[in-house]
Design an enzyme around this catalytic site. Structure first.
Site, PDB file in Angstrom:
ATOM      1  N   ASP A 141      40.908  67.608  55.765  1.00  0.00           N
ATOM      2  CA  ASP A 141      41.671  68.625  56.499  1.00  0.00           C
ATOM      3  C   ASP A 141      40.923  69.951  56.654  1.00  0.00           C
ATOM      4  OD1 ASP A 141      43.849  67.076  57.223  1.00  0.00           O
ATOM      5  OD2 ASP A 141      44.820  67.378  55.280  1.00  0.00           O
ATOM      6  N   HIS A 181      40.654  61.170  55.113  1.00  0.00           N
ATOM      7  CA  HIS A 181      41.799  60.282  55.340  1.00  0.00           C
ATOM      8  C   HIS A 181      41.972  60.010  56.821  1.00  0.00           C
ATOM      9  CE1 HIS A 181      43.385  64.386  55.578  1.00  0.00           C
ATOM     10  NE2 HIS A 181      44.271  63.909  56.441  1.00  0.00           N
ATOM     11  N   HIS A 205      39.065  62.184  58.650  1.00  0.00           N
ATOM     12  CA  HIS A 205      38.784  63.613  58.516  1.00  0.00           C
ATOM     13  C   HIS A 205      39.199  64.126  57.142  1.00  0.00           C
ATOM     14  CE1 HIS A 205      42.998  63.386  59.665  1.00  0.00           C
ATOM     15  NE2 HIS A 205      43.168  64.585  59.131  1.00  0.00           N
ATOM     16  N   ARG A 257      54.262  68.376  56.097  1.00  0.00           N
ATOM     17  CA  ARG A 257      52.948  68.590  55.492  1.00  0.00           C
ATOM     18  C   ARG A 257      52.699  70.055  55.161  1.00  0.00           C
ATOM     19  NH1 ARG A 257      46.947  67.484  58.094  1.00  0.00           N
ATOM     20  NH2 ARG A 257      46.796  69.733  58.086  1.00  0.00           N
TER      21      ARG A 257
HETATM   22  C1  SIN Z   1      47.059  63.935  58.483  1.00  0.00           C
HETATM   23  O1  SIN Z   1      47.345  64.857  57.752  1.00  0.00           O
HETATM   24  O2  SIN Z   1      45.960  63.799  58.953  1.00  0.00           O
HETATM   25  C2  SIN Z   1      48.120  62.911  58.794  1.00  0.00           C
HETATM   26  C3  SIN Z   1      48.261  61.890  57.744  1.00  0.00           C
HETATM   27  C4  SIN Z   1      49.381  60.948  58.051  1.00  0.00           C
HETATM   28  O3  SIN Z   1      50.236  61.257  58.905  1.00  0.00           O
HETATM   29  O4  SIN Z   1      49.443  59.885  57.445  1.00  0.00           O
END
Ligand code: SIN
Length: 290
Positions: free
Chosen positions: A109, A265, A107, A280
């Site tokens: 974000d 990602h 995805h 995050r």
């Molecule tokens: C995400 O933001 O999708 C998670 C990425 C991760 O935990 O490596």
């Protein structure tokens, strides 16, 4: 006035051989970066799409402050933020947790937002000894790999994005039976759809990228479900093919900054029995344009 005097030594940017992804050393992100250094960091990020800074033991406040040096906070729906830190999400999976790890599908974000976040920053606090890598796909390279004729066909198309498959009342989180530490908010709001150009032009690099991802892109405007599925299936496999992917291995206190406008990602699992803990933030972006 903020003390920026000792904010840097010598900036060293080491790109991956493909040019997609780069390590950045020689900078201390716990202090405000002087304008010239910030510009060099931003330039490296725009050039390489995903950059990571090892050995950055940041507090939550320092993570917030560095995020704001990149741009204003984005809006993070559907996940409860950390108490006292409205713009930080804690991505936490306990050793005994059975629920699928967060972010396990490809995805970009919040691509279902009218103005999806330009950037995401992820700071590693506890890294499992096995598994837990993050994979990044280069959406520029995916676009560049298409033939001229195929690009012409894609040029006028708009893709439909929605959070429904993840956060809607019938989505995966609503149907989940295993306990999860992260507090996910399931909402009918998630069933809304937003349309973005399928091929976007990056506002800073000027390059074209495929702006579709398997979690949030649910169709192509004006096409039947079958037609959309066929075309999107091809585009998703092109986006995530091995040649376009960088695998990121974490170490504690590493900060990664990625560009959602030209990457997707996926968070890999494979660490059952071990804690993984990350913080995050996101940086607001503009409306994607063709
Ligand atoms: C995400 O933001 O999708 C998670 C990425 C991760 O935990 O490596």
């Amino acid at each position: 006035m903020a003390d920026t005097s000792a904010a840097t030594t010598d900036l060293r940017v080491t790109p991956q051989p493909s040019g997609f992804g780069a390590e950045i050393r020689g900078v201390d992100l716990s202090r405000p970066l002087p304008p010239d250094l910030l510009r060099q960091v931003r330039d490296a990020w725009i050039a390489h799409s995903v950059v990571w800074f090892p050995d950055q033991p940041l507090t939550l406040e320092q993570l917030e402050a560095f995020t704001l040096q990149i741009g204003p906070f984005g809006h993070d729906p559907y996940i409860k933020p950390m108490p006292g830190h409205a713009n930080i999400l804690e991505l936490r999976r306990e050793p005994d947790e059975k629920a699928t790890n967060f972010g396990a599908g490809w995805h970009s974000d919040w691509s279902f937002q009218e103005t999806p976040p330009a950037a995401t920053l992820l700071h590693s606090k506890v890294v499992p000894p096995v598994g837990g890598d993050t994979l990044y796909a280069d959406a520029y390279r995916a676009y560049d790999s298409l033939s001229e004729a195929f690009r012409r066909m894609l040029a006028p198309l708009n893709a439909v994005h929605s959070a429904s498959r993840a956060y809607g009342p019938s989505g995966v989180f609503a149907r989940e039976t295993e306990a999860r530490t992260m507090q996910i908010i399931v909402s009918p709001e998630a069933d809304k759809t937003v349309v973005h150009p399928l091929v976007t032009t990056h506002p800073e690099s000027g390059r074209k990228a495929l702006f579709v991802n398997p979690v949030y892109t649910v169709g192509i405007e004006g096409m039947t479900r079958e037609e959309s599925a066929a075309l999107l299936g091809f585009l998703f496999s092109r986006l995530t093919q091995e040649a376009n992917v960088y695998r990121h291995r974490w170490a504690p206190d590493m900060l990664t900054l990625w560009d959602n406008r030209c990457t997707s990602h996926l968070a890999e699992g494979g660490y059952d029995g071990h804690l993984r803990l990350m913080h995050r933030t996101t940086v607001a972006g503009g409306r994607p344009t063709a």
